[in-house]
Design a protein around this motif. Structure first.
Motif, PDB file in Angstrom:
ATOM      1  N   LEU A 102       0.859  -1.175   0.000  1.00 39.36           N
ATOM      2  CA  LEU A 102       0.000   0.000   0.000  1.00 39.36           C
ATOM      3  C   LEU A 102       0.900   1.232   0.000  1.00 39.36           C
ATOM      4  O   LEU A 102       1.788   1.354   0.847  1.00 39.36           O
ATOM      5  CB  LEU A 102      -0.900  -0.018   1.241  1.00 39.36           C
ATOM      6  CG  LEU A 102      -1.824   1.160   1.461  1.00 39.36           C
ATOM      7  CD1 LEU A 102      -2.821   1.314   0.310  1.00 39.36           C
ATOM      8  CD2 LEU A 102      -2.563   1.007   2.791  1.00 39.36           C
ATOM      9  N   PHE A 103       0.670   2.106  -0.984  1.00 43.47           N
ATOM     10  CA  PHE A 103       1.498   3.299  -1.127  1.00 43.47           C
ATOM     11  C   PHE A 103       0.634   4.538  -1.294  1.00 43.47           C
ATOM     12  O   PHE A 103      -0.471   4.462  -1.826  1.00 43.47           O
ATOM     13  CB  PHE A 103       2.349   3.219  -2.409  1.00 43.47           C
ATOM     14  CG  PHE A 103       3.381   2.149  -2.446  1.00 43.47           C
ATOM     15  CD1 PHE A 103       4.559   2.266  -1.724  1.00 43.47           C
ATOM     16  CD2 PHE A 103       3.190   1.027  -3.233  1.00 43.47           C
ATOM     17  CE1 PHE A 103       5.524   1.281  -1.787  1.00 43.47           C
ATOM     18  CE2 PHE A 103       4.156   0.037  -3.299  1.00 43.47           C
ATOM     19  CZ  PHE A 103       5.325   0.159  -2.570  1.00 43.47           C
ATOM     20  N   GLY A 104       1.199   5.672  -0.908  1.00 42.68           N
ATOM     21  CA  GLY A 104       0.699   6.940  -1.389  1.00 42.68           C
ATOM     22  C   GLY A 104       1.251   7.128  -2.794  1.00 42.68           C
ATOM     23  O   GLY A 104       2.261   6.523  -3.173  1.00 42.68           O
ATOM     24  N   ARG A 105       0.623   7.982  -3.576  1.00 41.47           N
ATOM     25  CA  ARG A 105       1.037   8.154  -4.966  1.00 41.47           C
ATOM     26  C   ARG A 105       2.488   8.580  -5.129  1.00 41.47           C
ATOM     27  O   ARG A 105       3.234   8.033  -5.927  1.00 41.47           O
ATOM     28  CB  ARG A 105       0.129   9.190  -5.661  1.00 41.47           C
ATOM     29  CG  ARG A 105       0.521   9.385  -7.133  1.00 41.47           C
ATOM     30  CD  ARG A 105       0.217  10.768  -7.667  1.00 41.47           C
ATOM     31  NE  ARG A 105       0.542  11.864  -6.804  1.00 41.47           N
ATOM     32  CZ  ARG A 105       1.740  12.484  -6.752  1.00 41.47           C
ATOM     33  NH1 ARG A 105       2.743  12.062  -7.495  1.00 41.47           N
ATOM     34  NH2 ARG A 105       1.927  13.506  -5.943  1.00 41.47           N
ATOM     35  N   ARG A 106       2.926   9.543  -4.346  1.00 43.89           N
ATOM     36  CA  ARG A 106       4.287  10.048  -4.498  1.00 43.89           C
ATOM     37  C   ARG A 106       5.325   8.960  -4.218  1.00 43.89           C
ATOM     38  O   ARG A 106       6.293   8.798  -4.953  1.00 43.89           O
ATOM     39  CB  ARG A 106       4.503  11.242  -3.569  1.00 43.89           C
ATOM     40  CG  ARG A 106       5.824  11.915  -3.834  1.00 43.89           C
ATOM     41  CD  ARG A 106       6.097  13.057  -2.864  1.00 43.89           C
ATOM     42  NE  ARG A 106       7.350  13.654  -3.188  1.00 43.89           N
ATOM     43  CZ  ARG A 106       8.528  13.055  -3.035  1.00 43.89           C
ATOM     44  NH1 ARG A 106       8.602  11.850  -2.560  1.00 43.89           N
ATOM     45  NH2 ARG A 106       9.643  13.658  -3.371  1.00 43.89           N
ATOM     46  N   THR A 107       5.141   8.195  -3.159  1.00 46.06           N
ATOM     47  CA  THR A 107       6.086   7.128  -2.828  1.00 46.06           C
ATOM     48  C   THR A 107       6.067   6.045  -3.898  1.00 46.06           C
ATOM     49  O   THR A 107       7.116   5.532  -4.292  1.00 46.06           O
ATOM     50  CB  THR A 107       5.772   6.535  -1.446  1.00 46.06           C
ATOM     51  OG1 THR A 107       5.885   7.567  -0.466  1.00 46.06           O
ATOM     52  CG2 THR A 107       6.725   5.402  -1.093  1.00 46.06           C
ATOM     53  N   TYR A 108       4.889   5.688  -4.363  1.00 54.73           N
ATOM     54  CA  TYR A 108       4.764   4.691  -5.430  1.00 54.73           C
ATOM     55  C   TYR A 108       5.595   5.097  -6.642  1.00 54.73           C
ATOM     56  O   TYR A 108       6.398   4.315  -7.159  1.00 54.73           O
ATOM     57  CB  TYR A 108       3.286   4.552  -5.801  1.00 54.73           C
ATOM     58  CG  TYR A 108       2.976   3.816  -7.086  1.00 54.73           C
ATOM     59  CD1 TYR A 108       3.034   2.427  -7.142  1.00 54.73           C
ATOM     60  CD2 TYR A 108       2.598   4.502  -8.227  1.00 54.73           C
ATOM     61  CE1 TYR A 108       2.722   1.744  -8.314  1.00 54.73           C
ATOM     62  CE2 TYR A 108       2.271   3.838  -9.399  1.00 54.73           C
ATOM     63  CZ  TYR A 108       2.347   2.452  -9.437  1.00 54.73           C
ATOM     64  OH  TYR A 108       2.034   1.793 -10.597  1.00 54.73           O
ATOM     65  N   GLU A 109       5.399   6.328  -7.112  1.00 53.18           N
ATOM     66  CA  GLU A 109       6.112   6.779  -8.302  1.00 53.18           C
ATOM     67  C   GLU A 109       7.613   6.830  -8.068  1.00 53.18           C
ATOM     68  O   GLU A 109       8.399   6.407  -8.922  1.00 53.18           O
ATOM     69  CB  GLU A 109       5.587   8.148  -8.742  1.00 53.18           C
ATOM     70  CG  GLU A 109       4.177   8.074  -9.293  1.00 53.18           C
ATOM     71  CD  GLU A 109       3.556   9.441  -9.564  1.00 53.18           C
ATOM     72  OE1 GLU A 109       4.154  10.487  -9.187  1.00 53.18           O
ATOM     73  OE2 GLU A 109       2.458   9.464 -10.158  1.00 53.18           O
ATOM     74  N   ASP A 110       8.031   7.327  -6.910  1.00 53.52           N
ATOM     75  CA  ASP A 110       9.462   7.450  -6.628  1.00 53.52           C
ATOM     76  C   ASP A 110      10.115   6.086  -6.413  1.00 53.52           C
ATOM     77  O   ASP A 110      11.149   5.791  -7.013  1.00 53.52           O
ATOM     78  CB  ASP A 110       9.688   8.330  -5.390  1.00 53.52           C
ATOM     79  CG  ASP A 110      11.162   8.457  -5.069  1.00 53.52           C
ATOM     80  OD1 ASP A 110      11.870   9.177  -5.799  1.00 53.52           O
ATOM     81  OD2 ASP A 110      11.618   7.796  -4.103  1.00 53.52           O
ATOM     82  N   LEU A 111       9.535   5.274  -5.564  1.00 48.97           N
ATOM     83  CA  LEU A 111      10.136   3.991  -5.203  1.00 48.97           C
ATOM     84  C   LEU A 111      10.227   3.052  -6.401  1.00 48.97           C
ATOM     85  O   LEU A 111      11.293   2.500  -6.695  1.00 48.97           O
ATOM     86  CB  LEU A 111       9.325   3.344  -4.077  1.00 48.97           C
ATOM     87  CG  LEU A 111       9.955   2.164  -3.360  1.00 48.97           C
ATOM     88  CD1 LEU A 111      11.174   2.617  -2.574  1.00 48.97           C
ATOM     89  CD2 LEU A 111       8.947   1.537  -2.412  1.00 48.97           C
ATOM     90  N   LEU A 112       9.129   2.877  -7.097  1.00 47.87           N
ATOM     91  CA  LEU A 112       9.168   1.995  -8.260  1.00 47.87           C
ATOM     92  C   LEU A 112       9.977   2.605  -9.398  1.00 47.87           C
ATOM     93  O   LEU A 112      10.663   1.888 -10.119  1.00 47.87           O
ATOM     94  CB  LEU A 112       7.764   1.601  -8.704  1.00 47.87           C
ATOM     95  CG  LEU A 112       7.307   0.370  -7.917  1.00 47.87           C
ATOM     96  CD1 LEU A 112       6.484   0.736  -6.722  1.00 47.87           C
ATOM     97  CD2 LEU A 112       6.632  -0.623  -8.792  1.00 47.87           C
TER      98      LEU A 112
END
Length: 188
Positions: A57-67
């Motif tokens: 489960l991610f927030g949008r910003r973390t999802y985009e940055d991490l992946l």
């Protein structure tokens, strides 16, 4: 069940532990502060967690940055395959958000409401400070797994907001060779 898996400093900062440029919001100048603290113990613990059933489960910003980082790095690592292949739920306020990676479902709208529809699933949050704070305030977090680093930064986004008390019960603790304490807490 919602579990938070997070690196924090002794003063509670969670912002940008991984690398320079990860999150420079509000003039944060300590990005990459956790560099050099990984060891066999912490990597083994992380690998154990990656083998568990459930979704990320991610927030949008973390999802985009991490992946975005882990799918473009040429460094050999155990994370890319897990991140790409795992089911990912991404909380976003905008219906215009794009699910840029496979196995991604967007949860558009209010975090508490949209995540609440998935409470019967095993979900693990990494990063995503705003999301964690919203779910914590709504008493939706069940477990915190914290990698507590022996560092005091004095600035940066903190894991917990002021005034959001929670009573926790220590379930497991594990010291690493670099001074990091991995502590698993259940919310009472």
């Amino acid at each position: 069940m919602i579990t938070v898996f997070q690196s924090v400093t002794l003063d509670g900062v969670m912002q940008a532990p991984g690398r320079k440029g990860e999150d420079d919001r509000d003039g944060f100048g300590h990005a990459g502060w956790a560099d050099g603290y990984a060891d066999e113990v912490s990597m083994g613990f992380a690998a154990e967690g990656m083998r568990q059933e459930g979704s990320l489960l991610f927030g949008r910003r973390t999802y985009e940055d991490l992946l975005g980082f882990w799918t473009t790095t040429d460094q050999p690592n155990p994370f890319t395959d897990v991140l790409v292949n795992a089911r990912k739920l991404v909380v976003t306020r905008s219906a215009e958000t794009t699910a840029a990676y496979p196995n991604t479902e967007l949860l558009v709208g209010d975090a508490v409401e949209t995540v609440g529809q998935h409470r019967d699933e095993n979900l693990t949050i990494m990063g995503s400070g705003e999301l964690i704070r919203a779910l914590h305030a709504a008493r939706m977090i069940d477990t915190y797994v914290l990698q507590i680093h022996p560092i005091v930064l004095g600035s940066g986004a903190k894991l917990f907001a002021d005034g959001d008390r929670a009573d926790l019960r220590l379930e497991r603790s594990l010291p690493t060779t670099t001074g990091v304490i991995i502590a698993q807490y259940a919310v009472r």
